[in-house]
Scaffold this motif. Structure first.
Motif, PDB file in Angstrom:
ATOM      1  N   TRP A   1       0.821  -1.191   0.000  1.00 10.14           N
ATOM      2  CA  TRP A   1       0.000   0.000   0.000  1.00 10.14           C
ATOM      3  C   TRP A   1       0.865   1.255   0.000  1.00 10.14           C
ATOM      4  O   TRP A   1       1.884   1.331   0.681  1.00 10.14           O
ATOM      5  CB  TRP A   1      -0.900   0.011   1.235  1.00 10.14           C
ATOM      6  CG  TRP A   1      -1.919  -1.084   1.265  1.00 10.14           C
ATOM      7  CD1 TRP A   1      -1.737  -2.368   1.687  1.00 10.14           C
ATOM      8  CD2 TRP A   1      -3.288  -0.988   0.861  1.00 10.14           C
ATOM      9  NE1 TRP A   1      -2.904  -3.079   1.571  1.00 10.14           N
ATOM     10  CE2 TRP A   1      -3.883  -2.266   1.067  1.00 10.14           C
ATOM     11  CE3 TRP A   1      -4.082   0.042   0.354  1.00 10.14           C
ATOM     12  CZ2 TRP A   1      -5.213  -2.519   0.784  1.00 10.14           C
ATOM     13  CZ3 TRP A   1      -5.409  -0.209   0.068  1.00 10.14           C
ATOM     14  CH2 TRP A   1      -5.966  -1.487   0.274  1.00 10.14           C
ATOM     15  N   GLU A   2       0.449   2.242  -0.763  1.00  9.90           N
ATOM     16  CA  GLU A   2       1.109   3.543  -0.791  1.00  9.90           C
ATOM     17  C   GLU A   2       0.046   4.630  -0.839  1.00  9.90           C
ATOM     18  O   GLU A   2      -1.016   4.441  -1.427  1.00  9.90           O
ATOM     19  CB  GLU A   2       2.007   3.682  -2.031  1.00  9.90           C
ATOM     20  CG  GLU A   2       3.217   2.775  -2.046  1.00  9.90           C
ATOM     21  CD  GLU A   2       4.095   3.045  -3.254  1.00  9.90           C
ATOM     22  OE1 GLU A   2       4.529   4.217  -3.423  1.00  9.90           O
ATOM     23  OE2 GLU A   2       4.339   2.112  -4.037  1.00  9.90           O
TER      24      GLU A   2
ATOM     25  N   TYR B   1      -7.813   8.611  -6.164  1.00 10.82           N
ATOM     26  CA  TYR B   1      -7.996   7.268  -6.720  1.00 10.82           C
ATOM     27  C   TYR B   1      -7.170   6.259  -5.936  1.00 10.82           C
ATOM     28  O   TYR B   1      -6.245   6.612  -5.195  1.00 10.82           O
ATOM     29  CB  TYR B   1      -7.616   7.227  -8.208  1.00 10.82           C
ATOM     30  CG  TYR B   1      -6.180   7.606  -8.527  1.00 10.82           C
ATOM     31  CD1 TYR B   1      -5.128   6.701  -8.364  1.00 10.82           C
ATOM     32  CD2 TYR B   1      -5.875   8.869  -9.022  1.00 10.82           C
ATOM     33  CE1 TYR B   1      -3.827   7.045  -8.670  1.00 10.82           C
ATOM     34  CE2 TYR B   1      -4.567   9.234  -9.327  1.00 10.82           C
ATOM     35  CZ  TYR B   1      -3.548   8.307  -9.161  1.00 10.82           C
ATOM     36  OH  TYR B   1      -2.244   8.653  -9.454  1.00 10.82           O
ATOM     37  N   CYS B   2      -7.533   4.998  -6.115  1.00  9.82           N
ATOM     38  CA  CYS B   2      -6.737   3.880  -5.598  1.00  9.82           C
ATOM     39  C   CYS B   2      -6.606   2.888  -6.737  1.00  9.82           C
ATOM     40  O   CYS B   2      -7.590   2.298  -7.181  1.00  9.82           O
ATOM     41  CB  CYS B   2      -7.397   3.231  -4.384  1.00  9.82           C
ATOM     42  SG  CYS B   2      -6.454   1.821  -3.711  1.00  9.82           S
ATOM     43  N   MET B   3      -5.399   2.704  -7.222  1.00 12.53           N
ATOM     44  CA  MET B   3      -5.155   1.811  -8.346  1.00 12.53           C
ATOM     45  C   MET B   3      -5.091   0.368  -7.861  1.00 12.53           C
ATOM     46  O   MET B   3      -4.905   0.105  -6.666  1.00 12.53           O
ATOM     47  CB  MET B   3      -3.849   2.199  -9.035  1.00 12.53           C
ATOM     48  CG  MET B   3      -3.829   3.631  -9.529  1.00 12.53           C
ATOM     49  SD  MET B   3      -2.252   4.117 -10.274  1.00 12.53           S
ATOM     50  CE  MET B   3      -2.404   3.324 -11.874  1.00 12.53           C
ATOM     51  N   PRO B   4      -5.256  -0.605  -8.750  1.00 14.60           N
ATOM     52  CA  PRO B   4      -5.089  -2.008  -8.365  1.00 14.60           C
ATOM     53  C   PRO B   4      -3.765  -2.208  -7.639  1.00 14.60           C
ATOM     54  O   PRO B   4      -2.734  -1.689  -8.060  1.00 14.60           O
ATOM     55  CB  PRO B   4      -5.103  -2.736  -9.716  1.00 14.60           C
ATOM     56  CG  PRO B   4      -5.938  -1.869 -10.598  1.00 14.60           C
ATOM     57  CD  PRO B   4      -5.595  -0.460 -10.183  1.00 14.60           C
ATOM     58  N   GLY B   5      -3.802  -2.935  -6.530  1.00 16.87           N
ATOM     59  CA  GLY B   5      -2.582  -3.141  -5.757  1.00 16.87           C
ATOM     60  C   GLY B   5      -2.426  -2.191  -4.596  1.00 16.87           C
ATOM     61  O   GLY B   5      -1.421  -2.233  -3.893  1.00 16.87           O
ATOM     62  N   GLY B   6      -3.425  -1.295  -4.390  1.00 13.21           N
ATOM     63  CA  GLY B   6      -3.400  -0.422  -3.223  1.00 13.21           C
ATOM     64  C   GLY B   6      -2.586   0.840  -3.370  1.00 13.21           C
ATOM     65  O   GLY B   6      -2.049   1.372  -2.394  1.00 13.21           O
TER      66      GLY B   6
END
Length: 300
Positions: free
Chosen positions: A103-104, A116-121
């Motif tokens: 996560w970042e 936004y939150c991209m696939p993979g957190g």
């Protein structure tokens, strides 16, 4: 007229192919949503996560070069990461893969009202959404929970899968129409239009699902779900002139507010439990903008 009828058949087939939900009753409390769509199986989830990580890293590098990337000691960056730290433990149950995500969360200086939150957190907020909407911590949690829910429910893979299926369907429809003596280009245009509007509807469904799952996550982490109502009232103040809901991938603000309120009986007890109080003792939610009335929920 015949092509219109054929397009209706195509629409029915495309809609049927996109079904893949079964009620998920694994959790006895909180919101209930269906299982993730089978359409995400038509796109490589692992590859999407790798691509998202690379794209996210590139975006952050560009922001840093432009001196638009918030430093680690920036108060807003620290605030966002503190909220994320509370949310993420309650997000993991929604997707087993998320337990291995790196996560970042970062902040980009821009007037865009976006996050936004991209696939993979991989999470990003723009200063525009924080400053323009004057988001409280509860409202940030609602936005962040919503964006995290998109990644958890693999909506990116789902949309990619639907697009792949739609493209194949349009090509097959063109071939079939040509064999029947119709203009393949005209048939493809009609079928493509049907697929486009179907995809808009599916995207609105994803947005609604993300709203609901995000409420659950935020409530368990101790953030007031009623902040979602105030959030969309704020959005309504700055999004005048937006396209009608049937031409947008996002439901109308009033529809989102109604959906949020519909799930109060499921999420308000979670919030009260996180606060260690009863639902009846919770004070109304009051945001920080004049003209928005306190949001009240009374358990029946």
């Amino acid at each position: 007229m015949k092509l219109t009828c054929l397009a209706l058949v195509f629409s029915s087939l495309f809609g049927f192919a996109s079904l893949g939900y079964a009620q998920n009753n694994a959790s006895q409390d909180g919101v209930k949503v269906g299982d993730m769509s089978i359409m995400r199986k038509f796109a490589p989830t692992g590859a999407l996560e790798s691509q998202a990580a690379a794209q996210y890293a590139q975006t952050m590098q560009q922001a840093q070069k432009q001196r638009a990337l918030g430093p680690d000691d920036n108060p807003q960056v620290m605030r966002l990461r503190a909220i994320a730290k509370k949310l993420i433990p309650y997000a993991l149950k929604w997707n087993e893969r998320s337990q291995q995500w790196k996560w970042e969360i970062n902040l980009i200086g821009s007037k865009q009202i976006n996050a936004y939150c991209m696939p993979g957190g991989k999470i990003a907020f723009y200063t525009g959404i924080l400053d323009t909407l004057k988001l409280t911590d509860d409202e940030v949690a609602i936005v962040m929970g919503h964006e995290i829910a998109h990644a958890l429910r693999e909506h990116g893979a789902e949309r990619a899968g639907k697009a792949n299926v739609a493209n194949v369907g349009v090509r097959l429809f063109e071939m079939w129409a040509g064999a029947k003596g119709y203009d393949p280009n005209l048939a493809g245009g009609v079928a493509g239009g049907v697929a486009k509007f179907s995809m808009l509807a599916f995207s609105r469904g994803d947005e609604t699902e993300a709203d609901v799952v995000g409420l659950d996550i935020a409530a368990r982490a101790g953030y007031d779900p009623r902040a979602g109502v105030a959030l969309w009232q704020k959005m309504g103040m700055v999004s005048k002139g937006a396209p009608p809901p049937w031409l947008s991938t996002h439901p109308a603000g009033k529809d989102r507010i109604a959906e949020i309120q519909r799930h109060f009986p499921e999420v308000m007890p979670l919030y009260a439990h996180a606060k260690g109080v009863s639902v009846s003792s919770l004070p109304p939610y009051q945001t920080n903008v004049k003209g928005i009335a306190p949001v009240i929920y009374s358990a029946k």
